[in-house]
Design a protein around this motif. Structure first.
Motif, PDB file in Angstrom:
ATOM      1  N   ILE A  76       0.835  -1.201   0.000  1.00 24.35           N
ATOM      2  CA  ILE A  76       0.000   0.000   0.000  1.00 24.35           C
ATOM      3  C   ILE A  76       0.873   1.256   0.000  1.00 24.35           C
ATOM      4  CG2 ILE A  76      -0.273   0.293   2.495  1.00 24.35           C
ATOM      5  CD1 ILE A  76      -3.345   0.636   1.836  1.00 24.35           C
ATOM      6  N   ARG A  77       2.095   1.106  -0.552  1.00 25.55           N
ATOM      7  CA  ARG A  77       3.020   2.238  -0.615  1.00 25.55           C
ATOM      8  C   ARG A  77       2.683   3.146  -1.798  1.00 25.55           C
ATOM      9  NH1 ARG A  77       6.154  -2.240  -0.314  1.00 25.55           N
ATOM     10  NH2 ARG A  77       6.752  -1.973  -2.504  1.00 25.55           N
ATOM     11  N   PRO A  79       1.090   6.912  -3.657  1.00 29.07           N
ATOM     12  CA  PRO A  79      -0.234   7.511  -3.888  1.00 29.07           C
ATOM     13  C   PRO A  79      -1.162   6.672  -4.742  1.00 29.07           C
ATOM     14  CG  PRO A  79       1.469   8.646  -5.151  1.00 29.07           C
ATOM     15  CD  PRO A  79       2.176   7.734  -4.210  1.00 29.07           C
ATOM     16  N   TYR A  81      -1.906   3.471  -4.644  1.00 29.45           N
ATOM     17  CA  TYR A  81      -2.727   2.586  -3.832  1.00 29.45           C
ATOM     18  C   TYR A  81      -3.770   3.359  -3.034  1.00 29.45           C
ATOM     19  CZ  TYR A  81       0.584  -1.127  -4.916  1.00 29.45           C
ATOM     20  OH  TYR A  81       1.355  -2.050  -5.573  1.00 29.45           O
ATOM     21  N   GLY A  82      -3.372   4.508  -2.515  1.00 24.79           N
ATOM     22  CA  GLY A  82      -4.311   5.303  -1.741  1.00 24.79           C
ATOM     23  C   GLY A  82      -5.459   5.818  -2.583  1.00 24.79           C
ATOM     24  N   GLU A  83      -5.139   6.356  -3.755  1.00 25.03           N
ATOM     25  CA  GLU A  83      -6.178   6.910  -4.616  1.00 25.03           C
ATOM     26  C   GLU A  83      -7.048   5.806  -5.203  1.00 25.03           C
ATOM     27  OE1 GLU A  83      -5.026  10.101  -7.262  1.00 25.03           O
ATOM     28  OE2 GLU A  83      -3.247  10.509  -6.064  1.00 25.03           O
ATOM     29  N   SER A  85      -7.690   2.905  -3.699  1.00 24.40           N
ATOM     30  CA  SER A  85      -8.534   2.442  -2.598  1.00 24.40           C
ATOM     31  C   SER A  85      -9.682   3.403  -2.338  1.00 24.40           C
ATOM     32  CB  SER A  85      -7.696   2.274  -1.323  1.00 24.40           C
ATOM     33  OG  SER A  85      -6.677   1.304  -1.515  1.00 24.40           O
ATOM     34  N   ASP A  86      -9.402   4.700  -2.418  1.00 30.06           N
ATOM     35  CA  ASP A  86     -10.458   5.699  -2.220  1.00 30.06           C
ATOM     36  C   ASP A  86     -11.557   5.550  -3.268  1.00 30.06           C
ATOM     37  OD1 ASP A  86      -9.289   6.796  -0.011  1.00 30.06           O
ATOM     38  OD2 ASP A  86      -8.372   8.492  -1.069  1.00 30.06           O
ATOM     39  N   TYR A  89     -13.574   2.429  -2.536  1.00 31.14           N
ATOM     40  CA  TYR A  89     -14.454   2.645  -1.381  1.00 31.14           C
ATOM     41  C   TYR A  89     -15.684   3.461  -1.775  1.00 31.14           C
ATOM     42  CZ  TYR A  89     -16.168   4.412   3.083  1.00 31.14           C
ATOM     43  OH  TYR A  89     -16.972   4.738   4.154  1.00 31.14           O
ATOM     44  N   GLU A 297      -8.445   6.067 -11.009  1.00 33.29           N
ATOM     45  CA  GLU A 297      -9.692   6.243 -10.272  1.00 33.29           C
ATOM     46  C   GLU A 297     -10.831   5.530 -11.003  1.00 33.29           C
ATOM     47  OE1 GLU A 297      -7.889   8.718 -11.486  1.00 33.29           O
ATOM     48  OE2 GLU A 297      -7.309  10.146  -9.922  1.00 33.29           O
TER      49      GLU A 297
END
Length: 336
Positions: A76-77, A79, A81-83, A85-86, A89, A297
Motif C-alpha cells: 500500500i506504498r 499515492p 494505492y491510496g487513490e 482504494s479511495d 471505497y 480512479e
C-alpha cells in the motif's frame, strides 16, 4: 478420494480422507496441542491437497450475503494505492456495499478470508495470488475482479490498463522529440503493468531501429528511493547519458529526476524524463513530470461495478483502460 472439483471441500471430507474424526481435524487446523505430530502433519497434508479452507464464520455457501467487498493488496506504498482504494471505497458505498481492505503477502491467509465467506466478492491486486489460487477461486465460483492481470471467466473479470499501449505512446512521444538514446527504469519484475509497458516501449523503439542496451535498463521497483539509487549508481560509473528516460511509474520518474539533479544533470536540458500514471505529485514537483495518464480512479470504479455485476449473476468480462500522454516540463525536444 473421488470428489466433484466444483463442490466446496468440507471438514468432513478432510476427516474421511485422513481417517480421523472431525474433532481431530479441528484440533489439527486450530493448532490445539493434543495430537501426535505425525497425525497433525498427515491431516494438514490432506487439507492442503484437497484445497480445504475453513469457513471463518461457520457458514456455508448458502449463507446470507455479508454486504462487504474485499480489496486484497500486497502493498500500500505510494499515492497510487491510496487513490485507487479511495475510488473503490466510494464505488462500494454507491453500490450499497462496505469495503474491507486486506493487506497480506500470504496466499493461504488471503484464501481463508475469501473462501471463509467474510466478503461477497474480491478485488485482487496482489502477486501472492498465483495460478493455483486463481484456480481455487474459479472452482469455488467466487466473484473476483483482477486489476493486475488478465483472467476472464464466469465469475472472474479483469479491469486493467492498456499498459502496452502506454509504453508505445511513451516511445513515440520521445522519438518525436528527436531522442535517440534511451533508458528504461523498470518496475517490479513480476508485475503485469511493468511487463506490458516495457514490451510496448521496447517494441516501438525496435521498429524505429533503436535498441536499449542492458546497462540502460535500471531497477526502479515502482519506488522513488530505488529509482534514485539506480540512477545515482549509473552516474557514478561515468557512462554516457541517455537522451531520454522512461520510468515505469511516476514515483520512480520523480526519483530519476532527483538523482539526475543531485548528480549535476539538467532535466530536461540534458535528459528528458517521462513517467506513467499521472499522480498528483507529478504536477507539484519541479520540473513537472511528463507522464501517461492511466485513469486509475476509473479503474477502481469499474472494478466495483464488475464485481457487483458478477455477484448478481452476470458473467465476467475484460475491460481495458487506454491512457494518454500528458506533456509537462520534464521533456523537451532535442537539439539536432
Amino acid at each position: 478420494m473421488s470428489k466433484d472439483i466444483n463442490r466446496r471441500i468440507t471438514i468432513k471430507d478432510v476427516a474421511r480422507e485422513a481417517g480421523v474424526s472431525i474433532s481431530t481435524v479441528s484440533n489439527a487446523l486450530n493448532n490445539v496441542n493434543v495430537l501426535h505430530p505425525d497425525t497433525k502433519e498427515r491431516i494438514l497434508e490432506v487439507a492442503k491437497r484437497l484445497n480445504y479452507t475453513p469457513n471463518l464464520n461457520g457458514r456455508n455457501l448458502k449463507a446470507q450475503a455479508t454486504g462487504v467487498l474485499g480489496l486484497f493488496l500486497g502493498a500500500i506504498r505510494g499515492p497510487y494505492y491510496g487513490e485507487l482504494s479511495d475510488s473503490i471505497y466510494s464505488a462500494c458505498r454507491a453500490g450499497g456495499y462496505e469495503l474491507e481492505i486486506f493487506l497480506s503477502s500470504d496466499s493461504s491467509h488471503i484464501l481463508t478470508n475469501i473462501l471463509g465467506h467474510r466478503v461477497d466478492g474480491a478485488i485482487i491486486l496482489n502477486s501472492a495470488i498465483g495460478k493455483e489460487q486463481e484456480e481455487i477461486l474459479r472452482l469455488q465460483e467466487i466473484p473476483t475482479v483482477y486489476i493486475d492481470r488478465v483472467l476472464i471467466g464466469e465469475k472472474s473479470s479483469s479491469v486493467v490498463f492498456d499498459s502496452k499501449s502506454g509504453g508505445e505512446q511513451a516511445a513515440r512521444f520521445l522519438l518525436e522529440l528527436g531522442h535517440k538514446k534511451f533508458m528504461y527504469v523498470e518496475g517490479e519484475a513480476d508485475n503485469y503493468d511493468n511487463h506490458e509497458r516495457k514490451k510496448g516501449f521496447f517494441e516501438t523503439l525496435k521498429r524505429a531501429g533503436i535498441t536499449v542496451e542492458d546497462d540502460y535498463i535500471l531497477k526502479g521497483d515502482f519506488e522513488r528511493e530505488r529509482a534514485y539509487k539506480s540512477v545515482t549508481d549509473f552516474l557514478d560509473e561515468g557512462k554516457e547519458l541517455p537522451d531520454a528516460i522512461f520510468a515505469a511509474n511516476d514515483l520512480s520518474a520523480i526519483g530519476v529526476i532527483e538523482a539526475l539533479r543531485d548528480g549535476g544533470v539538467n532535466v530536461p536540458g540534458q535528459v528528458s524524463v517521462m513517467g506513467c500514471d499521472d499522480i498528483e505529485t507529478t504536477r507539484l514537483v519541479s520540473p513537472s513530470v511528463t507522464t501517461i495518464r492511466t485513469f486509475f480512479e476509473k479503474q477502481g470504479n469499474i472494478a466495483v461495478e464488475q464485481l457487483i455485476s458478477m455477484i448478481k449473476g452476470q458473467p465476467g468480462k475484460l475491460i481495458t483502460l487506454k491512457g494518454r500522454v500528458i506533456p509537462r516540463d520534464s521533456t523537451i525536444a532535442k537539439d539536432l
